[in-house]
Motif scaffolding. Structure first.
Motif, PDB file in Angstrom:
ATOM      1  N   ASP A  58      28.691 -12.903  12.198  1.00  0.00           N
ATOM      2  CA  ASP A  58      28.242 -13.566  13.423  1.00  0.00           C
ATOM      3  C   ASP A  58      26.733 -13.490  13.611  1.00  0.00           C
ATOM      4  OD1 ASP A  58      30.720 -14.381  14.199  1.00  0.00           O
ATOM      5  OD2 ASP A  58      31.088 -12.678  15.532  1.00  0.00           O
ATOM      6  N   GLY A  59      26.067 -12.685  12.805  1.00  0.00           N
ATOM      7  CA  GLY A  59      24.649 -12.448  13.019  1.00  0.00           C
ATOM      8  C   GLY A  59      23.741 -13.169  12.050  1.00  0.00           C
ATOM      9  N   GLY A  60      24.005 -14.438  11.790  1.00  0.00           N
ATOM     10  CA  GLY A  60      23.130 -15.200  10.900  1.00  0.00           C
ATOM     11  C   GLY A  60      21.752 -15.373  11.506  1.00  0.00           C
ATOM     12  N   ARG A  61      20.755 -15.408  10.669  1.00  0.00           N
ATOM     13  CA  ARG A  61      19.374 -15.567  11.134  1.00  0.00           C
ATOM     14  C   ARG A  61      18.873 -16.966  10.810  1.00  0.00           C
ATOM     15  NH1 ARG A  61      16.651 -10.122   8.667  1.00  0.00           N
ATOM     16  NH2 ARG A  61      17.894  -8.637   9.822  1.00  0.00           N
ATOM     17  N   ALA A  62      17.854 -17.356  11.508  1.00  0.00           N
ATOM     18  CA  ALA A  62      17.191 -18.613  11.178  1.00  0.00           C
ATOM     19  C   ALA A  62      16.482 -18.434   9.841  1.00  0.00           C
ATOM     20  CB  ALA A  62      16.194 -18.984  12.259  1.00  0.00           C
ATOM     21  N   PRO A  63      16.527 -19.457   8.978  1.00  0.00           N
ATOM     22  CA  PRO A  63      15.878 -19.312   7.667  1.00  0.00           C
ATOM     23  C   PRO A  63      14.370 -19.181   7.791  1.00  0.00           C
ATOM     24  CG  PRO A  63      16.930 -21.469   7.890  1.00  0.00           C
ATOM     25  CD  PRO A  63      17.199 -20.720   9.141  1.00  0.00           C
TER      26      PRO A  63
ATOM     27  N   ALA B 136      20.562 -17.880   7.268  1.00  0.00           N
ATOM     28  CA  ALA B 136      20.200 -16.849   6.296  1.00  0.00           C
ATOM     29  C   ALA B 136      20.888 -15.546   6.686  1.00  0.00           C
ATOM     30  CB  ALA B 136      18.691 -16.660   6.282  1.00  0.00           C
ATOM     31  N   TYR B 137      21.434 -14.865   5.704  1.00  0.00           N
ATOM     32  CA  TYR B 137      22.072 -13.569   5.928  1.00  0.00           C
ATOM     33  C   TYR B 137      21.349 -12.512   5.105  1.00  0.00           C
ATOM     34  CZ  TYR B 137      26.107 -15.714   8.184  1.00  0.00           C
ATOM     35  OH  TYR B 137      26.915 -16.401   9.035  1.00  0.00           O
ATOM     36  N   PRO B 138      20.941 -11.413   5.743  1.00  0.00           N
ATOM     37  CA  PRO B 138      20.381 -10.305   4.962  1.00  0.00           C
ATOM     38  C   PRO B 138      21.500  -9.648   4.163  1.00  0.00           C
ATOM     39  CG  PRO B 138      20.630  -9.669   7.257  1.00  0.00           C
ATOM     40  CD  PRO B 138      20.978 -11.126   7.172  1.00  0.00           C
ATOM     41  N   PRO B 139      21.181  -8.864   3.160  1.00  0.00           N
ATOM     42  CA  PRO B 139      22.239  -8.194   2.393  1.00  0.00           C
ATOM     43  C   PRO B 139      23.109  -7.321   3.291  1.00  0.00           C
ATOM     44  CG  PRO B 139      20.124  -7.963   1.299  1.00  0.00           C
ATOM     45  CD  PRO B 139      19.855  -8.585   2.632  1.00  0.00           C
TER      46      PRO B 139
END
Length: 85
Positions: free
Chosen positions: A31-36, A53-56
């Motif tokens: 649920d915590g996707g970030r803006a690219p 964008a998803y961090p590892p």
């Protein structure tokens, strides 16, 4: 209740709690996707019409809880087998 049965119940509850915590952690991560960002170096995925964008993913202590539950399960089964003999 006999002690091995109580230990078995505690083991199953610990495994279930660890699995629920792991599922919750994964759901929170997704649920915590970030803006690219062009400078972050994080892979970007297309979801619908949006870029996310998803961090590892970093595993927390949830697998440790599941492992403790499995160790308790083995101990409960060994105690139960020893008492049956």
């Amino acid at each position: 209740m006999r002690p091995p049965t109580v230990l078995l119940a505690i083991a199953i509850a610990t495994i279930a709690a660890g699995a629920l915590l792991l599922g919750s952690s994964i759901a929170h991560y997704l649920d915590g996707g970030r803006a690219p960002s062009s400078t972050s170096g994080i892979r970007v995925f297309k979801v619908g019409d949006e870029l996310i964008a998803y961090p590892p993913y970093v595993i927390g202590w949830e697998p440790l809880v599941i492992g403790i539950g499995l160790a308790l399960l083995v101990a409960a089964l060994l105690v139960k087998a020893a008492l049956r003999r």
